[in-house]
Enzyme design. Structure first.
Site, PDB file in Angstrom:
ATOM      1  N   LYS A  96       0.828  -1.183  -0.218  1.00 43.93           N
ATOM      2  CA  LYS A  96      -0.132   0.050  -0.065  1.00 43.93           C
ATOM      3  C   LYS A  96       0.859   1.103   0.001  1.00 43.93           C
ATOM      4  O   LYS A  96       2.080   1.264   0.748  1.00 43.93           O
ATOM      5  CB  LYS A  96      -0.935  -0.006   1.296  1.00 43.93           C
ATOM      6  CG  LYS A  96      -2.091   1.061   1.320  1.00 43.93           C
ATOM      7  CD  LYS A  96      -2.891   1.012   2.382  1.00 43.93           C
ATOM      8  CE  LYS A  96      -4.006   2.215   2.672  1.00 43.93           C
ATOM      9  NZ  LYS A  96      -4.926   2.037   3.606  1.00 43.93           N
ATOM     10  N   SER A 171      -9.565   1.919   2.442  1.00 38.33           N
ATOM     11  CA  SER A 171      -8.622   2.885   1.551  1.00 38.33           C
ATOM     12  C   SER A 171      -7.579   2.018   0.782  1.00 38.33           C
ATOM     13  O   SER A 171      -6.617   2.455   0.153  1.00 38.33           O
ATOM     14  CB  SER A 171      -7.982   3.884   2.463  1.00 38.33           C
ATOM     15  OG  SER A 171      -7.241   3.212   3.534  1.00 38.33           O
ATOM     16  N   SER A 195     -10.048  -0.484   6.422  1.00 34.87           N
ATOM     17  CA  SER A 195      -9.304  -0.111   5.234  1.00 34.87           C
ATOM     18  C   SER A 195      -8.558  -1.494   4.717  1.00 34.87           C
ATOM     19  O   SER A 195      -8.288  -1.495   3.313  1.00 34.87           O
ATOM     20  CB  SER A 195      -8.361   0.997   5.341  1.00 34.87           C
ATOM     21  OG  SER A 195      -8.918   2.108   5.137  1.00 34.87           O
TER      22      SER A 195
END
Length: 504
Positions: A96, A171, A195
């Site tokens: 990420k 996210s 997320s």
């Protein structure tokens, strides 16, 4: 080298902001007394920073174009080859884009951070490379990770791999997409309100939010220390458990880690569920936007687990709602104080501070028009709470959070696992460019009703694909005791072996 000393005018301004009144003469006298303190700053400025060693070489990498990146799931491609042998040998991973990879750009979904290049690898990156993984680059994430949808990232929204034009969840949007698409074997994701689990549910992959502190957050851009979690996304349970075994454990640099207990997670995969007690949390099915079709798929999955030998009963956990409500003052005031006013690092904790990130992120103040509406609305709430009530409700929410955790713990003393839908809906259409502020913000937070609670209580929770509604995946969430990730894997593996979720 010397730091710049304040002028009399600057000191008078500082004093005024501290609600202290000084005369010019007093300010000059204070300035004279302060010089020895600034001499100490000079000494620190002259010393090299403590930066972790970068052990593995990597190529310069590049930002893929739209032809190579049709779902906008990649932020940056850069190959880093780990050790020649190890538990992750032969597997690939994407990070990420809030996770530091030395020498490779990181923008955390925001153009205000574009151009930042970390100087060192996050702890978990080094651990994976030491075990033979190949890092393939950085996955797109939402704007400073403040969205459960996938429409807030700069420069473009991330599309669901099952239906273009639909949300991939956030996210950790790109992380879930690249695993679901088969472009990588594994992904690192992070979770402050859901997320890891939200995009895993929307994309039909396995995403685990570990117990708070089990996985070190060192080298990952924080939102708020008490709700920051990092964990694995994978296409199957085994790979998820394998990766967690590499990630987990104390590193001595992360204040989130206390009494950490690791386990042999792979040893749970073939135990089956016979005799396990699982509580179906009825409150998790009563959200105002609960899609009945999603609820039905999750209940059918629970029935299948019961058929495999588990004891499955419906229970009530009213504090599930309480934990969700506590997220607002903790999340909004906490992120405003740490991630924004504190330039990502904040104060009052021992560990590894990223000075380069702090220096870059402080410039958000000159680029506030570029901040996403989802971040702005959280900052508005947080700043109001800080200014109007001096942080009283953040503090009270942290105190009450112990009550919410205790309620979860009480049920988990009676049951091995708790079960509910990961999210109340399947992936929804992405808002268009002309959407109103209301739609833009609502589409970012409409799905967090079940996931935010475990970020407040700190319990481990995993999204397990369990069916399909209108061609889009449905996720079942399994919640365990502190450091009982193995039990979650035990049930998830049994369910995975018994059904093909694509056909459910």
């Amino acid at each position: 080298m010397t730091i710049k000393r304040p002028t009399t005018t600057q000191l008078l301004d500082i004093a005024s902001r501290l609600h202290i009144q000084l005369t010019d003469a007093q300010a000059e006298e204070y300035l004279a007394m302060m010089q020895a303190n600034f001499d100490a700053y000079d000494q620190i400025d002259a010393l090299p920073d403590e930066i972790p060693e970068v052990k593995y070489s990597r190529d310069a990498g590049y930002r893929p174009n739209v032809e190579e990146n049709p779902l906008n799931a990649w932020y940056y491609k850069s190959k880093v080859t780990g050790a020649s042998t190890g538990r992750l040998s032969g597997l690939s991973v994407v990070l990420k884009d809030n996770v530091a990879l030395a020498g490779v750009p990181m923008m955390n979904g925001s153009s205000t951070l574009e151009g930042f290049i970390p100087a060192y690898d996050a702890t978990i990156v080094t651990r994976m490379l030491d075990e033979g993984v190949t890092v393939l680059g950085k996955a797109t994430c939402e704007h400073f990770c403040l969205s459960g949808g996938s429409h807030t990232s700069d420069p473009a929204p991330v599309h669901n791999p099952h239906r273009h034009g639909y949300s991939a969840g956030g996210s950790s949007s790109g992380s879930a997409v690249l695993v679901a698409n088969g472009e990588v074997d594994l992904a690192i994701a992070c979770d402050q309100g859901g997320s890891i689990r939200i995009p895993s549910s929307f994309c039909g992959v396995y995403g685990l939010k570990p117990t708070h502190g089990l996985v070190p957050y060192t080298g990952i851009m924080p939102i708020e220390n008490t709700i920051d979690h990092a964990g694995p996304i994978s296409r199957n349970v085994r790979d998820n458990a394998l990766l967690l075994g590499v990630l987990a454990g104390h590193d001595g640099l992360d204040p989130r880690q206390y009494t950490v207990k690791t386990d042999d997670y792979l040893s749970y995969l073939n135990r089956g569920v016979k005799g396990l007690k699982i509580g179906i949390v009825k409150e998790g099915f009563q959200l105002t936007n609960m899609d009945d079709r999603v609820a039905e798929k999750v209940r059918s999955a629970a029935k299948k687990i019961e058929e495999l030998g588990a004891i499955v009963e419906e229970i009530s956990l009213p504090e599930h709602y309480l934990a969700g409500a506590l997220w607002t003052p903790i999340g909004c005031e906490g992120l405003t104080a740490q991630m924004m006013h504190g330039n990502g690092m904040g104060f009052n904790w021992k560990g590894q501070y990223d000075i380069g990130l702090l220096d870059k992120h402080k410039d958000w103040r000159q680029q506030t028009d570029k901040l996403s509406p989802t971040l702005k609305v959280c900052m508005f709430v947080g700043q109001y709470g800080i200014e109007q009530y001096a942080g009283k409700y953040y503090a009270k929410a942290q105190n009450i959070a112990r009550r919410a955790r205790a309620a979860y713990d009480q049920k988990l003393a009676e049951y091995d696992l708790l079960l509910m839908p990961t999210v109340p809906i399947v992936a929804q259409p992405l808002p268009d460019q002309n959407s109103s502020l209301t739609e833009y913000i609502s589409k970012a937070f409409e799905m967090i009703g079940n996931t935010a609670a475990q970020d407040i209580t700190g319990h481990p929770a995993m999204s397990v694909p369990c069916g399909v509604v209108d061609g889009l995946p449905v996720g079942m969430m399994l919640i365990g005791r502190y450091f009982a990730e193995g039990t979650i894997y035990q049930a998830a593996a049994a369910f995975e072996s018994a059904v093909d979720w694509h056909d459910c």
